[in-house]
Design a protein around this motif. Structure first.
Motif, PDB file in Angstrom:
ATOM      1  N   LEU A  57       0.867  -1.172   0.000  1.00 10.96           N
ATOM      2  CA  LEU A  57       0.000   0.000   0.000  1.00 10.96           C
ATOM      3  C   LEU A  57       0.911   1.230   0.000  1.00 10.96           C
ATOM      4  CD1 LEU A  57      -3.073   0.528   2.378  1.00 10.96           C
ATOM      5  CD2 LEU A  57      -1.804   2.370   1.279  1.00 10.96           C
ATOM      6  N   ALA A  58       1.351   1.624  -1.176  1.00 13.17           N
ATOM      7  CA  ALA A  58       2.297   2.732  -1.317  1.00 13.17           C
ATOM      8  C   ALA A  58       2.184   3.263  -2.739  1.00 13.17           C
ATOM      9  CB  ALA A  58       3.719   2.275  -1.016  1.00 13.17           C
ATOM     10  N   GLU A  59       1.243   4.188  -2.947  1.00  7.62           N
ATOM     11  CA  GLU A  59       0.933   4.632  -4.309  1.00  7.62           C
ATOM     12  C   GLU A  59       2.129   5.284  -4.991  1.00  7.62           C
ATOM     13  OE1 GLU A  59      -2.706   3.777  -2.224  1.00  7.62           O
ATOM     14  OE2 GLU A  59      -1.049   5.137  -1.699  1.00  7.62           O
ATOM     15  N   SER A  60       2.904   6.064  -4.270  1.00 14.79           N
ATOM     16  CA  SER A  60       4.091   6.666  -4.869  1.00 14.79           C
ATOM     17  C   SER A  60       5.070   5.594  -5.314  1.00 14.79           C
ATOM     18  CB  SER A  60       4.774   7.616  -3.881  1.00 14.79           C
ATOM     19  OG  SER A  60       5.899   8.225  -4.460  1.00 14.79           O
ATOM     20  N   GLY A  61       5.190   4.538  -4.509  1.00 12.96           N
ATOM     21  CA  GLY A  61       6.063   3.432  -4.872  1.00 12.96           C
ATOM     22  C   GLY A  61       5.544   2.658  -6.070  1.00 12.96           C
ATOM     23  N   ILE A  62       4.218   2.483  -6.157  1.00  7.26           N
ATOM     24  CA  ILE A  62       3.619   1.771  -7.300  1.00  7.26           C
ATOM     25  C   ILE A  62       3.936   2.506  -8.594  1.00  7.26           C
ATOM     26  CG2 ILE A  62       1.451   1.091  -8.390  1.00  7.26           C
ATOM     27  CD1 ILE A  62       0.299   0.758  -5.530  1.00  7.26           C
ATOM     28  N   ILE A  63       3.664   3.809  -8.614  1.00  9.57           N
ATOM     29  CA  ILE A  63       3.874   4.580  -9.842  1.00  9.57           C
ATOM     30  C   ILE A  63       5.367   4.742 -10.126  1.00  9.57           C
ATOM     31  CG2 ILE A  63       3.455   6.755 -11.030  1.00  9.57           C
ATOM     32  CD1 ILE A  63       0.972   5.017 -10.602  1.00  9.57           C
ATOM     33  N   GLY A  64       6.170   4.988  -9.099  1.00  2.82           N
ATOM     34  CA  GLY A  64       7.600   5.139  -9.310  1.00  2.82           C
ATOM     35  C   GLY A  64       8.236   3.880  -9.872  1.00  2.82           C
ATOM     36  N   THR A  65       7.845   2.729  -9.332  1.00  7.49           N
ATOM     37  CA  THR A  65       8.369   1.458  -9.845  1.00  7.49           C
ATOM     38  C   THR A  65       7.907   1.215 -11.273  1.00  7.49           C
ATOM     39  OG1 THR A  65       8.370   0.535  -7.604  1.00  7.49           O
ATOM     40  CG2 THR A  65       8.450  -1.024  -9.436  1.00  7.49           C
ATOM     41  N   ALA A  66       6.633   1.466 -11.520  1.00 14.73           N
ATOM     42  CA  ALA A  66       6.095   1.270 -12.876  1.00 14.73           C
ATOM     43  C   ALA A  66       6.764   2.204 -13.867  1.00 14.73           C
ATOM     44  CB  ALA A  66       4.587   1.491 -12.870  1.00 14.73           C
TER      45      ALA A  66
END
Length: 325
Positions: A57-66
């Motif tokens: 649960l880490a939206e910044s991490g989801i988008i940054g990784t993607a």
């Protein structure tokens, strides 16, 4: 095939995963659970946890990784679980994802799709019924789209995944369970930037997108009983907007009403109104009207019916636009 919008999106994602090994799906609970709205149901079972990835649960991490994966040639499809959860990732989206093509003078592209269930009408709690489209439409470098039917949802999700542009794909959550006909045999040939004339008319034009399209069609049906012919346009693409279709309609009807769930002030409707006032000034028979959410934080579930545009509010705008003729 008569299926729900959620099922249509699931099939679109499934075909994208089958057709390109570089396509990945990632987000909180998209794997074993199949997503809160079951849009990704069974995808992890069929394609494996390396391609349908449950994230923290880490939206910044989801988008940054993607974003990093997109730079390496992958085509990630990220799910933000609810609209109000996208804001922790806002910096990644508008400062990094949206700007990479311009920053590198066109040498680097980022084919990244960000799926966001958005809007109200399901009786959700706080932070679960936002309409953030204007934030993203204001940012150069992002495409912003929203389907209003299962057929469009199926075709549009397949097309946006193939784009080299970053896309914010807004899915009206109260339409997930609505059914419509989808032709699974047809190749996706819809023009993503093209608006759709839903119902033809000649007295007044109503422009809408997402869940507001069905509301506008209901209002048009009721207006017809009063002898007024309403043309309803579903713009599909919020950025860029197919202004040519809107202009053609307004030059015919002379009147324009814009409907969206987001607050009226500084919204997408304001941009459309300004454009039409500039380009169709001499054809307008009355001022442009906007019907949208009130300028307040989204209210509790018991009060959301007062926030969302309904046919009565649209019909009031129709009456006013003829009074001011």
């Amino acid at each position: 095939m008569l299926i729900t919008m959620a099922a249509a999106l699931n099939l679109g994602l499934r075909h994208a995963l089958e057709g390109d090994s570089k396509v990945l799906v990632m987000g909180q609970d998209v794997g074993r659970l199949g997503g809160v709205f079951r849009v990704t149901n069974d995808l992890q079972k069929d394609f494996g946890s390396n391609r349908v990835i449950d994230t923290p649960l880490a939206e910044s991490g989801i988008i940054g990784t993607a974003f990093g994966m997109a730079l390496r040639g992958y085509r990630p499809v990220c799910e933000i679980q609810f609209d109000g959860f996208v804001y922790p990732a806002f910096d990644q989206i508008v400062s990094q994802v949206a700007k990479i093509h311009y920053r590198t003078r066109g040498m680097v592209k980022a084919g990244l799709t960000i799926r966001i269930p958005y809007g109200g009408g399901i009786g959700a709690v706080e932070h679960h019924s936002e309409s953030p489209e204007a934030y993203f439409a204001h940012t150069a470098g992002l495409r912003v789209l929203s389907p209003s039917t299962p057929s469009d949802a199926y075709t549009m999700i397949r097309q946006v995944i193939e784009l080299d542009d970053p896309v914010v794909f807004l899915e009206p959550k109260r339409l997930y369970w609505g059914k419509g006909l989808v032709d699974l045999r047809a190749d996706p040939d819809l023009q993503l930037n093209s608006a759709r004339v839903v119902t033809p008319g000649f007295d007044v034009t109503i422009v809408a997108y997402g869940a507001s399209v069905a509301t506008a069609v209901t209002a048009a049906t009721l207006a017809a009983q009063e002898g007024r012919s309403v043309e309803v346009i579903d713009i599909r693409s919020i950025s860029p907007i197919d202004f040519a279709t809107i202009e053609t309609s307004v030059r015919k009807t002379g009147r324009l009403i814009i409907v969206h769930e987001a607050p009226v002030s500084f919204g997408v409707g304001a941009e459309i109104a300004a454009h039409v006032a500039h380009h169709c000034f001499h054809q307008l028979l009355a001022p442009v009207h906007r019907v949208g959410g009130h300028d307040i934080p989204y209210p509790p579930a018991r009060l959301e019916a007062h926030q969302l545009p309904d046919p009565d509010r649209i019909l009031d705008a129709v009456d006013q636009i003829f009074i001011k003729n």
